[in-house]
Design a protein around this motif. Structure first.
Motif, short mmCIF file in Angstrom:
data_model
loop_
_atom_site.label_atom_id
_atom_site.label_comp_id
_atom_site.label_asym_id
_atom_site.label_seq_id
_atom_site.Cartn_x
_atom_site.Cartn_y
_atom_site.Cartn_z
N ILE A 163 0.85 -1.20 0.00
CA ILE A 163 0.00 0.00 0.00
C ILE A 163 0.88 1.25 0.00
O ILE A 163 0.68 2.18 -0.79
N VAL A 164 1.88 1.26 0.86
CA VAL A 164 2.79 2.41 0.93
C VAL A 164 3.43 2.66 -0.44
O VAL A 164 3.38 3.78 -0.97
N VAL A 165 3.99 1.60 -1.02
CA VAL A 165 4.73 1.76 -2.27
C VAL A 165 3.81 2.27 -3.38
O VAL A 165 4.16 3.19 -4.12
N ASN A 166 2.61 1.69 -3.47
CA ASN A 166 1.73 2.06 -4.58
C ASN A 166 1.16 3.46 -4.43
O ASN A 166 1.07 4.19 -5.40
N VAL A 167 0.75 3.82 -3.22
CA VAL A 167 0.22 5.17 -3.02
C VAL A 167 1.32 6.19 -3.31
O VAL A 167 1.10 7.20 -3.99
N ALA A 168 2.53 5.90 -2.84
CA ALA A 168 3.65 6.81 -3.08
C ALA A 168 3.93 6.94 -4.57
O ALA A 168 4.17 8.04 -5.08
N THR A 169 3.88 5.83 -5.29
CA THR A 169 4.12 5.86 -6.73
C THR A 169 3.07 6.72 -7.43
O THR A 169 3.39 7.55 -8.28
N GLY A 170 1.79 6.50 -7.06
CA GLY A 170 0.71 7.28 -7.67
C GLY A 170 0.93 8.77 -7.48
O GLY A 170 0.71 9.56 -8.39
N LEU A 171 1.40 9.15 -6.30
CA LEU A 171 1.60 10.58 -6.03
C LEU A 171 2.83 11.11 -6.75
O LEU A 171 2.83 12.22 -7.24
N ALA A 172 3.87 10.28 -6.81
CA ALA A 172 5.15 10.77 -7.34
C ALA A 172 5.14 10.86 -8.86
O ALA A 172 6.03 11.46 -9.44
N THR A 173 4.14 10.24 -9.51
CA THR A 173 4.16 10.23 -10.97
C THR A 173 3.11 11.15 -11.58
O THR A 173 2.65 10.92 -12.69
N ILE A 174 2.73 12.21 -10.87
CA ILE A 174 1.83 13.22 -11.45
C ILE A 174 2.53 13.83 -12.66
O ILE A 174 3.72 14.13 -12.61
N GLU A 175 1.78 14.03 -13.77
CA GLU A 175 2.39 14.64 -14.95
C GLU A 175 2.90 16.03 -14.59
O GLU A 175 2.17 16.81 -13.98
N PRO A 176 4.15 16.34 -14.97
CA PRO A 176 4.69 17.67 -14.63
C PRO A 176 3.83 18.80 -15.18
O PRO A 176 3.73 19.86 -14.57
N GLU A 177 3.19 18.58 -16.35
CA GLU A 177 2.37 19.65 -16.92
C GLU A 177 1.19 19.97 -16.01
O GLU A 177 0.85 21.14 -15.82
N THR A 178 0.56 18.92 -15.45
CA THR A 178 -0.57 19.16 -14.55
C THR A 178 -0.12 19.98 -13.36
O THR A 178 -0.79 20.92 -12.94
N GLU A 179 1.05 19.63 -12.84
CA GLU A 179 1.57 20.37 -11.70
C GLU A 179 1.84 21.82 -12.08
O GLU A 179 1.53 22.73 -11.32
N ASP A 180 2.41 22.02 -13.29
CA ASP A 180 2.71 23.39 -13.74
C ASP A 180 1.44 24.22 -13.85
O ASP A 180 1.39 25.36 -13.42
N VAL A 181 0.40 23.62 -14.46
CA VAL A 181 -0.86 24.34 -14.63
C VAL A 181 -1.35 24.85 -13.28
O VAL A 181 -1.74 26.01 -13.13
N LEU A 182 -1.31 23.96 -12.27
CA LEU A 182 -1.85 24.33 -10.97
C LEU A 182 -0.91 25.27 -10.21
O LEU A 182 -1.34 26.22 -9.58
N LYS A 183 0.39 24.99 -10.28
CA LYS A 183 1.35 25.83 -9.55
C LYS A 183 1.35 27.25 -10.08
O LYS A 183 1.45 28.20 -9.31
N ALA A 184 1.20 27.39 -11.41
CA ALA A 184 1.20 28.73 -12.00
C ALA A 184 0.01 29.53 -11.48
O ALA A 184 0.02 30.75 -11.51
N LEU A 185 -1.02 28.83 -11.00
CA LEU A 185 -2.19 29.52 -10.47
C LEU A 185 -2.06 29.77 -8.97
O LEU A 185 -2.98 30.24 -8.32
N GLY A 186 -0.91 29.39 -8.43
CA GLY A 186 -0.69 29.61 -7.01
C GLY A 186 -1.19 28.49 -6.12
O GLY A 186 -1.47 28.71 -4.95
N ALA A 187 -1.30 27.29 -6.68
CA ALA A 187 -1.79 26.16 -5.88
C ALA A 187 -0.74 25.75 -4.86
O ALA A 187 0.45 25.73 -5.15
N SER A 188 -1.19 25.44 -3.65
CA SER A 188 -0.28 24.94 -2.62
C SER A 188 -0.05 23.46 -2.85
O SER A 188 -0.72 22.82 -3.65
N ARG A 189 0.91 22.91 -2.13
CA ARG A 189 1.15 21.47 -2.26
C ARG A 189 -0.05 20.66 -1.80
O ARG A 189 -0.34 19.60 -2.34
#
Lengths: 262, 256
Positions: free
Chosen positions: B134-160
């Motif tokens: 469970i630990v490994v899979n949940v961590a993998t799911g979180l760690a493999t977010i597409e960088p573009e998705t993160e950029d879209v949200l971060k550019a809008l000032g999204a917190s972690r």
């Protein structure tokens, strides 16, 4: 006219170390309401430029300013769209559109109480890009071109002042790409939003932009700048005129030089 | 049409065929019931010992569920932490891998030393054996977010936290349920090991006692009960998974 987006002698190294810079001595000015296109050989730091202008990356040296403010952290007045539409598959298209509103202020606080107003806004936007009534569909039920249209809507839903497009049509077939050129042309004309389009398609750059910047190979900097004087609104037919071909050919020469210098 | 009926019947037919083959092999080769009892003898034992099988199976089900619930809570919490911080990931990785490599049978005596014989050792064995996936899979799911998705949200000032709740957690749900299916069967193994070594109740304990009495058909009957319980719990996880993350399966079918 003062610059809306300004990069002055910007140098950036990823990771902040002493590695080779992605861009070096990069200077660029984009006016408010202007449609700027940036072309260059692959790996020239075009995407780095986007990250710098939106505040996602901090430059190692030089100044980045947007709307008269020095950029030190993510600026919230931008919308972004990429080659990969990155819509969230567990949300319907409409819910995907509302995502930026759940994050950015002041909409974040107003969203719950004014849901109907925002949904209407999202649906109007969908209709404008030719996705009327598609809001309830999941992204994976849409074709690639439709997903990209939805992605454009998402980047515009919070009415950004600055729209950053990173090769948004790169993965689409030629016909769909030309359709989407017209979509983005009309959206920009209507909203007077400042657009920075990163692309390696010269025809796309010349058709859409008021000004095209050519970048050199890594470390990237601007090597040439070309005003595109075609009157707006532009019809797709102009892409077949000799004047158009001449400009594309001229830009092609700059890119060839940049590649040869690398 | 005909093919779809066969597809539906296949699980039952294959199971029946498996037992029929087993029975036939035992008879044809006249294998002693002490070595490998035929299904008919196991069925007789099932009927004969249905009372103790039932109560002990229920006990095991409890132990397993309790241990499994603990690993969901703990696994989710650690997985979210590890997946959202590169520092924690780098720091905890060798510890987690090392811990997972320890045979859990070796842990049971320690649990007995700490908690004595009773319900705690089986529950804790089920827990320690099943939280890692469970630990490994949940961590993998979180760690493999597409960088573009993160950029879209971060550019809008999204917190972690925003990125985590809007994208990370929903995105890691399919990984999480995938892990649950592995974990639930592991939890079974854990609770039975715990019961065999440190409990007076449960199927594990029943197996220990039955094999001491050379009651081989009863041992096999207990194993069949475990298998059926395992299928049941995996089916429950499957059902919940389909309700929660149907989008993941459908989006793959749509080709992207």
């Amino acid at each position: 006219m003062t610059a809306f987006v300004e990069l002055n002698e910007v140098t950036h190294v990823y990771g902040g170390g002493d590695g080779p810079p992605a861009v070096e001595g990069l200077s660029l000015k984009v006016r408010e309401g202007e449609f700027a296109a940036i072309v260059g050989p692959s790996g020239c730091g075009k995407s780095t430029l986007m990250k710098l202008a939106t505040g996602l990356q901090k430059p190692k040296a030089g100044l980045v300013a947007v709307a008269g403010q020095r950029v030190a952290e993510p600026i919230k007045i931008t919308g972004m769209a990429f080659q990969n539409p990155v819509l969230l598959p567990w949300r319907t298209t409409l819910e995907n559109l509302l995502l930026p509103l759940e994050v950015v202020q002041p909409h974040r606080q107003r969203l719950r109480a004014n849901k109907a107003e925002y949904v209407a806004r999202a649906e109007a936007l969908l209709e404008k890009v030719g996705l009327k009534g598609m809001g309830a569909k999941y992204p994976w039920e849409l074709s690639g071109g439709m997903q990209q249209r939805a992605s454009l809507c998402r980047s515009l839903i919070h009415e950004p002042k600055l729209l950053m497009l990173d090769e948004p049509f790169g993965a689409l077939d030629a016909f769909t790409r030309e359709e989407l050129w017209c979509v983005i042309r009309d959206l920009q004309a209507e909203r007077a939003v400042t657009v920075i389009l990163v692309t390696h398609d010269l025809r796309e750059a010349v058709f859409l932009a008021d000004r095209v910047f050519c970048m050199s190979a890594r470390p990237g900097k601007i090597t040439a700048e070309r005003e595109i004087g075609f009157a707006r609104p532009r019809d797709l037919e102009i892409t077949y005129t000799p004047e158009f071909a001449e400009i594309v050919h001229e830009l092609r020469g700059h890119i060839r030089q940049a590649r040869a210098a690398a | 049409m005909k093919r779809s009926i066969w597809l539906r019947l296949a699980p039952y037919l294959f199971t029946l065929g498996f037992f029929a083959l087993w029975e036939a092999a035992c008879r044809a080769l006249s294998i002693s019931a002490f070595v490998l009892p035929p299904p008919s003898a196991i069925w007789t034992a099932l009927v004969q010992y249905q009372k103790p099988l039932y109560t002990n199976a229920f006990h095991t089900l409890w132990m397993t569920s309790a241990g499994f619930a603990l690993s969901i809570l703990f696994g989710l919490a650690v997985g979210l932490l590890v997946g959202s911080s590169r520092l924690l990931r780098a720091g905890l990785n060798p510890l987690l891998v090392g811990f997972n490599a320890i045979p859990k049978v070796a842990v049971v005596p320690i649990l007995v030393l700490w908690f004595g014989v009773g319900w705690l050792p089986p529950v804790l064995t089920a827990f320690v054996i099943s939280f890692f996936p469970i630990v490994v899979n949940v961590a993998t799911g979180l760690a493999t977010i597409e960088p573009e998705t993160e950029d879209v949200l971060k550019a809008l000032g999204a917190s972690r936290l925003d990125i985590m709740t809007k994208v990370g957690i929903p995105r890691s749900l399919p990984y999480f349920f995938g892990a649950l299916k592995v974990s639930i069967t592991l939890a079974y193994v854990g609770s039975v090991i715990g019961e065999q070594n440190a409990s007076n109740l449960g199927i594990g304990n029943l197996i220990t006692r039955a094999s001491a009495d050379f009651n081989v058909p009863l041992v096999f009957a207990a194993l069949i009960v475990l298998a059926v319980l395992g299928i049941f719990l995996v089916a429950v996880v499957d059902f919940v998974e389909n309700r929660m993350t149907g989008w993941a399966k459908r989006s793959q079918m749509a080709g992207g």
